[in-house]
Design an enzyme around this catalytic site. Structure first.
Site, PDB file in Angstrom:
ATOM      1  N   GLY A  36     -16.134 -11.163 -58.119  1.00 22.50           N
ATOM      2  CA  GLY A  36     -15.109 -10.245 -58.154  1.00 22.50           C
ATOM      3  C   GLY A  36     -15.184  -9.650 -56.516  1.00 22.50           C
TER       4      GLY A  36
ATOM      5  N   LEU B   3     -19.408  -7.833 -60.150  1.00 22.75           N
ATOM      6  CA  LEU B   3     -18.411  -7.114 -60.198  1.00 22.75           C
ATOM      7  C   LEU B   3     -17.138  -7.807 -60.820  1.00 22.75           C
ATOM      8  CD1 LEU B   3     -18.607  -5.556 -56.624  1.00 22.75           C
ATOM      9  CD2 LEU B   3     -19.885  -4.976 -58.771  1.00 22.75           C
TER      10      LEU B   3
ATOM     11  N   THR C 164     -19.637   1.164 -66.930  1.00 19.60           N
ATOM     12  CA  THR C 164     -18.304   1.965 -66.709  1.00 19.60           C
ATOM     13  C   THR C 164     -18.326   3.261 -67.342  1.00 19.60           C
ATOM     14  OG1 THR C 164     -15.961   2.275 -67.145  1.00 19.60           O
ATOM     15  CG2 THR C 164     -17.405   0.535 -68.271  1.00 19.60           C
TER      16      THR C 164
ATOM     17  N   GLU D 291     -16.117   4.111 -68.947  1.00 20.22           N
ATOM     18  CA  GLU D 291     -15.261   3.827 -70.206  1.00 20.22           C
ATOM     19  C   GLU D 291     -16.178   3.680 -71.587  1.00 20.22           C
ATOM     20  OE1 GLU D 291     -11.805   3.401 -71.346  1.00 20.22           O
ATOM     21  OE2 GLU D 291     -11.766   4.821 -69.709  1.00 20.22           O
TER      22      GLU D 291
ATOM     23  N   TYR E 187     -11.656  -3.257 -73.509  1.00 19.60           N
ATOM     24  CA  TYR E 187     -12.328  -3.269 -72.099  1.00 19.60           C
ATOM     25  C   TYR E 187     -13.637  -2.785 -72.428  1.00 19.60           C
ATOM     26  CZ  TYR E 187     -13.526  -1.664 -67.389  1.00 19.60           C
ATOM     27  OH  TYR E 187     -14.279  -1.304 -66.462  1.00 19.60           O
TER      28      TYR E 187
ATOM     29  N   LYS F 219     -17.771  -3.940 -72.062  1.00 22.46           N
ATOM     30  CA  LYS F 219     -18.203  -3.536 -71.070  1.00 22.46           C
ATOM     31  C   LYS F 219     -19.644  -2.965 -71.704  1.00 22.46           C
ATOM     32  CE  LYS F 219     -16.802  -3.758 -66.645  1.00 22.46           C
ATOM     33  NZ  LYS F 219     -17.400  -4.285 -65.599  1.00 22.46           N
TER      34      LYS F 219
ATOM     35  N   ARG G 127      -7.342   0.190 -53.870  1.00 26.13           N
ATOM     36  CA  ARG G 127      -7.219   0.163 -55.479  1.00 26.13           C
ATOM     37  C   ARG G 127      -5.920  -0.689 -55.851  1.00 26.13           C
ATOM     38  NH1 ARG G 127      -9.727   0.617 -60.248  1.00 26.13           N
ATOM     39  NH2 ARG G 127      -9.717   2.664 -61.093  1.00 26.13           N
TER      40      ARG G 127
HETATM   41  P1  NAP Z   1     -10.729  -5.016 -59.366  1.00 20.50           P
HETATM   42  O1  NAP Z   1     -10.297  -4.523 -58.164  1.00 20.50           O
HETATM   43  O2  NAP Z   1     -10.071  -5.080 -60.787  1.00 20.50           O
HETATM   44  O3  NAP Z   1     -11.433  -6.346 -59.292  1.00 20.50           O
HETATM   45  C1  NAP Z   1     -11.852  -7.238 -60.309  1.00 20.50           C
HETATM   46  C2  NAP Z   1     -12.444  -8.269 -59.669  1.00 20.50           C
HETATM   47  O4  NAP Z   1     -12.557  -9.248 -60.838  1.00 20.50           O
HETATM   48  C3  NAP Z   1     -11.266  -9.274 -58.837  1.00 20.50           C
HETATM   49  O5  NAP Z   1     -11.836  -9.948 -57.666  1.00 20.50           O
HETATM   50  C4  NAP Z   1     -10.697 -10.206 -59.870  1.00 20.50           C
HETATM   51  O6  NAP Z   1     -10.501 -11.311 -58.929  1.00 20.50           O
HETATM   52  C5  NAP Z   1     -12.061 -10.666 -60.513  1.00 20.50           C
HETATM   53  N1  NAP Z   1     -12.042 -11.347 -61.645  1.00 20.50           N
HETATM   54  C6  NAP Z   1     -11.074 -11.099 -62.620  1.00 20.50           C
HETATM   55  N2  NAP Z   1     -11.039 -11.993 -63.839  1.00 20.50           N
HETATM   56  C7  NAP Z   1     -12.077 -13.067 -63.244  1.00 20.50           C
HETATM   57  C8  NAP Z   1     -12.440 -14.052 -63.850  1.00 20.50           C
HETATM   58  N3  NAP Z   1     -12.176 -14.554 -65.042  1.00 20.50           N
HETATM   59  N4  NAP Z   1     -13.824 -14.869 -63.088  1.00 20.50           N
HETATM   60  C9  NAP Z   1     -14.071 -14.213 -61.928  1.00 20.50           C
HETATM   61  N5  NAP Z   1     -13.710 -13.113 -61.362  1.00 20.50           N
HETATM   62  C10 NAP Z   1     -12.635 -12.585 -61.903  1.00 20.50           C
HETATM   63  O7  NAP Z   1     -12.019  -4.185 -59.901  1.00 20.50           O
HETATM   64  P2  NAP Z   1     -12.691  -2.887 -59.252  1.00 20.50           P
HETATM   65  O8  NAP Z   1     -11.941  -1.734 -59.219  1.00 20.50           O
HETATM   66  O9  NAP Z   1     -13.105  -3.543 -57.686  1.00 20.50           O
HETATM   67  O10 NAP Z   1     -14.227  -2.675 -60.053  1.00 20.50           O
HETATM   68  C11 NAP Z   1     -15.262  -3.849 -60.023  1.00 20.50           C
HETATM   69  C12 NAP Z   1     -15.917  -3.780 -61.210  1.00 20.50           C
HETATM   70  O11 NAP Z   1     -16.445  -2.435 -61.499  1.00 20.50           O
HETATM   71  C13 NAP Z   1     -15.418  -4.207 -62.314  1.00 20.50           C
HETATM   72  O12 NAP Z   1     -16.300  -4.873 -63.157  1.00 20.50           O
HETATM   73  C14 NAP Z   1     -14.673  -3.006 -62.971  1.00 20.50           C
HETATM   74  O13 NAP Z   1     -14.587  -3.299 -64.344  1.00 20.50           O
HETATM   75  C15 NAP Z   1     -15.968  -1.993 -62.907  1.00 20.50           C
HETATM   76  N6  NAP Z   1     -15.693  -0.603 -63.045  1.00 20.50           N
HETATM   77  C16 NAP Z   1     -14.710  -0.065 -61.819  1.00 20.50           C
HETATM   78  C17 NAP Z   1     -14.446   1.331 -61.903  1.00 20.50           C
HETATM   79  C18 NAP Z   1     -13.287   1.719 -61.043  1.00 20.50           C
HETATM   80  O14 NAP Z   1     -13.084   2.903 -61.305  1.00 20.50           O
HETATM   81  N7  NAP Z   1     -13.032   1.179 -60.081  1.00 20.50           N
HETATM   82  C19 NAP Z   1     -15.074   2.133 -62.560  1.00 20.50           C
HETATM   83  C20 NAP Z   1     -16.279   1.645 -63.359  1.00 20.50           C
HETATM   84  C21 NAP Z   1     -16.476   0.344 -63.374  1.00 20.50           C
HETATM   85  P3  NAP Z   1      -8.618 -11.500 -58.513  1.00 20.50           P
HETATM   86  O15 NAP Z   1      -8.684 -10.751 -57.504  1.00 20.50           O
HETATM   87  O16 NAP Z   1      -8.527 -13.008 -58.371  1.00 20.50           O
HETATM   88  O17 NAP Z   1      -8.035 -10.861 -59.668  1.00 20.50           O
HETATM   89  O1  G4F Z   2      -6.203   4.395 -63.558  1.00 20.92           O
HETATM   90  P1  G4F Z   2      -6.156   3.939 -64.874  1.00 20.92           P
HETATM   91  O2  G4F Z   2      -5.636   2.668 -65.425  1.00 20.92           O
HETATM   92  O3  G4F Z   2      -7.806   3.965 -65.032  1.00 20.92           O
HETATM   93  P2  G4F Z   2      -8.778   3.982 -66.509  1.00 20.92           P
HETATM   94  O4  G4F Z   2      -8.163   3.612 -67.489  1.00 20.92           O
HETATM   95  O5  G4F Z   2      -9.393   5.393 -66.233  1.00 20.92           O
HETATM   96  O6  G4F Z   2      -9.927   2.805 -65.909  1.00 20.92           O
HETATM   97  C1  G4F Z   2     -10.659   2.610 -64.643  1.00 20.92           C
HETATM   98  O7  G4F Z   2     -11.619   3.329 -64.706  1.00 20.92           O
HETATM   99  C2  G4F Z   2     -12.644   3.052 -65.392  1.00 20.92           C
HETATM  100  C3  G4F Z   2     -13.996   3.989 -65.408  1.00 20.92           C
HETATM  101  O8  G4F Z   2     -13.543   5.192 -66.235  1.00 20.92           O
HETATM  102  C4  G4F Z   2     -13.075   1.481 -65.048  1.00 20.92           C
HETATM  103  F1  G4F Z   2     -13.988   1.091 -65.949  1.00 20.92           F
HETATM  104  C5  G4F Z   2     -11.789   0.634 -65.347  1.00 20.92           C
HETATM  105  O9  G4F Z   2     -12.236  -0.823 -64.802  1.00 20.92           O
HETATM  106  C6  G4F Z   2     -10.653   1.239 -64.352  1.00 20.92           C
HETATM  107  O10 G4F Z   2     -11.100   1.121 -63.064  1.00 20.92           O
HETATM  108  O11 G4F Z   2      -6.040   5.141 -66.154  1.00 20.92           O
HETATM  109  C7  G4F Z   2      -6.355   6.411 -65.717  1.00 20.92           C
HETATM  110  C8  G4F Z   2      -5.676   7.400 -66.910  1.00 20.92           C
HETATM  111  C9  G4F Z   2      -5.668   7.016 -68.236  1.00 20.92           C
HETATM  112  O12 G4F Z   2      -6.047   8.161 -69.086  1.00 20.92           O
HETATM  113  C10 G4F Z   2      -4.083   6.423 -68.281  1.00 20.92           C
HETATM  114  O13 G4F Z   2      -3.887   6.587 -69.811  1.00 20.92           O
HETATM  115  O14 G4F Z   2      -4.359   7.602 -66.322  1.00 20.92           O
HETATM  116  C11 G4F Z   2      -3.507   7.459 -67.638  1.00 20.92           C
HETATM  117  N1  G4F Z   2      -2.070   6.935 -67.176  1.00 20.92           N
HETATM  118  C12 G4F Z   2      -0.948   7.801 -67.119  1.00 20.92           C
HETATM  119  N2  G4F Z   2       0.042   7.039 -66.569  1.00 20.92           N
HETATM  120  C13 G4F Z   2      -1.976   5.937 -66.619  1.00 20.92           C
HETATM  121  C14 G4F Z   2      -0.324   5.798 -66.425  1.00 20.92           C
HETATM  122  N3  G4F Z   2      -2.559   4.761 -66.244  1.00 20.92           N
HETATM  123  C15 G4F Z   2      -1.888   3.740 -65.815  1.00 20.92           C
HETATM  124  N4  G4F Z   2      -2.866   2.579 -65.184  1.00 20.92           N
HETATM  125  N5  G4F Z   2      -0.604   3.675 -65.452  1.00 20.92           N
HETATM  126  C16 G4F Z   2       0.167   4.701 -65.692  1.00 20.92           C
HETATM  127  O15 G4F Z   2       1.344   4.599 -65.402  1.00 20.92           O
END
Ligand code: NAP
Ligand code: G4F
Length: 355
Positions: free
Chosen positions: A10, A86, A132, A134, A156, A160, A191
């Site tokens: 990732g 990741l 996460t 989640e 998801y 996880k 993001r």
């Molecule tokens: P992100 O921006 O969506 O990045 C996901 C990465 O995974 C990208 O590099 C993507 O590649 C790669 N990927 C997707 N499918 C794959 C596959 N089949 N094989 C190999 N790589 C693959 O996510 P992030 O926000 O950086 O989050 C990093 C990690 O933390 C994720 O596991 C996410 O679920 C977890 N997480 C995120 C948050 C958050 O709030 N950001 C919170 C808790 C946990 P491409 O660029 O090619 O799509």
């Molecule tokens: O930004 P979101 O899509 O993030 P969500 O669902 O909280 O998930 C992110 O955080 C997780 C950690 O808690 C990670 F594990 C996960 O990989 C990801 O990074 O949505 C946040 C909130 C949700 O409640 C959604 O229903 O925003 C609400 N929302 C309202 N309008 C929307 C929208 N979400 C998205 N994506 N797009 C909308 O238009």
């Protein structure tokens, strides 16, 4: 001293790019797995990449978390000291549309790495799993910590949860240094554009320069505990520097609704808005001198079949053991995202006006 070697799945994502930056600064040799794509997908890491014909500590390899052989071969060749998993299909909404694929990548992908570590019998390897908030879909307590009950609400979240438990199982069964970071939402200028925070800041910046009309959102009342990815990736590294493998909640301890996020972002950009209507008819009206126009509308396609209504983390353990001290808060996170999106929107508007 021999340089440490890290492998990041990732690496092209938000966290992967910041983590690669951090580890290169710490003099690691960094290997990243990228997916083959018909168009460029390395925008977040291009500034780190140097043609391997020249001196570099950053190497990219094609691979996919659904492909056990490649994962095994890469780990066997690279022999990393630290693996950061990741990679994931990380969008909760999309996981309802592609549940099987999400389980393959976000769930089974983790097992594939752990199995490679087990079979290769690599000594002293440390594994980090991106868990996460989640996992905590239902509110049982005031806030969620490492001992809170899990209740995932999406494919998801369930994928996880599998990854989280299988990491603990491999730690306890095979004595592998396998840790998890249960990270709450973290955002940044990098993001992905379909997550709600980025959708909002990007839209407002483009609206400011006259490039957009109306934004469509889903549930405005879900509450999230939002932090900055730069602060959180540092904790991913710290988690692997501990003496023993463990699980850590990383969060800000403050919770805001999506509507709060819109209100704060509008305030920072200088948009005066009022909210009118209820339910699917709720709208944000932009007031500009004597003119009123609809800025934000609700579209039911952004609602999920099942929603995590409320998230707030309790990171006492990380504050104590990892010396977690975030530099950003809710307001400065939004400022950072808006500053970035404003400069991109300005460039786009100049290009458009020069055409
Ligand atoms: P992100 O921006 O969506 O990045 C996901 C990465 O995974 C990208 O590099 C993507 O590649 C790669 N990927 C997707 N499918 C794959 C596959 N089949 N094989 C190999 N790589 C693959 O996510 P992030 O926000 O950086 O989050 C990093 C990690 O933390 C994720 O596991 C996410 O679920 C977890 N997480 C995120 C948050 C958050 O709030 N950001 C919170 C808790 C946990 P491409 O660029 O090619 O799509
Ligand atoms: O930004 P979101 O899509 O993030 P969500 O669902 O909280 O998930 C992110 O955080 C997780 C950690 O808690 C990670 F594990 C996960 O990989 C990801 O990074 O949505 C946040 C909130 C949700 O409640 C959604 O229903 O925003 C609400 N929302 C309202 N309008 C929307 C929208 N979400 C998205 N994506 N797009 C909308 O238009």
């Amino acid at each position: 001293m021999k340089k440490k070697i890290a492998l990041i799945t990732g690496v092209t994502g938000q966290d992967g790019s910041y983590l690669a930056e951090l580890l290169l600064k710490k003099k690691y040799i960094v290997h990243g797995i990228i997916r083959k794509s018909s168009s460029f997908n390395t925008g977040r890491i291009d500034h780190l990449y140097i043609d391997p014909h020249y001196k570099t500590n950053f190497f990219l390899h094609y691979g996919d978390l659904t492909d056990s052989n490649t994962i095994y071969n890469l780990i066997s060749q690279i022999k990393p000291n630290e693996i950061y998993n990741l990679g994931a299909q990380s969008h909760v909404g999309v996981s309802f549309e592609n549940p099987e694929y999400t389980a393959e990548v976000t769930g089974l992908g983790t097992l594939r790495i752990l199995e490679a570590i087990r079979f290769l019998k690599l000594k002293n390897i440390k594994f980090y799993q991106a868990s996460t908030s989640e996992l905590f879909g239902k509110k049982f307590d005031k806030s969620f910590n490492e001992n809170s009950n899990f209740y995932p609400k999406s494919p998801y979240g369930a994928s996880k949860l599998f990854s989280h438990w299988i990491t603990k199982i491999y730690r306890e069964s095979y004595d592998i240094f396998a840790s998890t970071g249960i990270l709450f939402n973290h955002e940044s200028p990098r993001r992905g554009e379909t997550f709600v925070t980025k959708k909002i800041t990007r839209f407002l910046a483009r609206k400011f320069y006259g490039l957009e009309k109306t934004l469509f959102l889903g549930n405005l009342y879900a509450k999230r505990d939002w932090g900055h990815a730069i602060d959180y990736v540092e904790m991913q590294w710290k988690i692997l520097q501990q003496r023993k493998p463990d699980d850590y909640v990383i969060s800000s301890g403050k919770s805001y609704s999506v509507k709060d996020f819109v209100n704060e972002a509008c305030k920072q950009i200088g948009f005066k808005i009022i909210w009118v209507g209820k339910g699917l008819n709720e709208r944000a009206i932009l007031i500009n001198k004597n003119k009123r126009s609809t800025l934000i509308k609700i579209d039911k396609r952004y609602f999920r079949p099942s929603e995590v209504d409320y998230l707030i983390g309790d990171s006492k353990k990380a504050f104590k053991e990892l010396k977690f001290k975030p530099k950003y808060n809710f307001k400065s996170l939004i400022r950072d995202m808006l500053n970035h999106d404003m400069s991109l929107a300005k460039k786009d508007s100049l290009l458009l006006n020069n055409d």
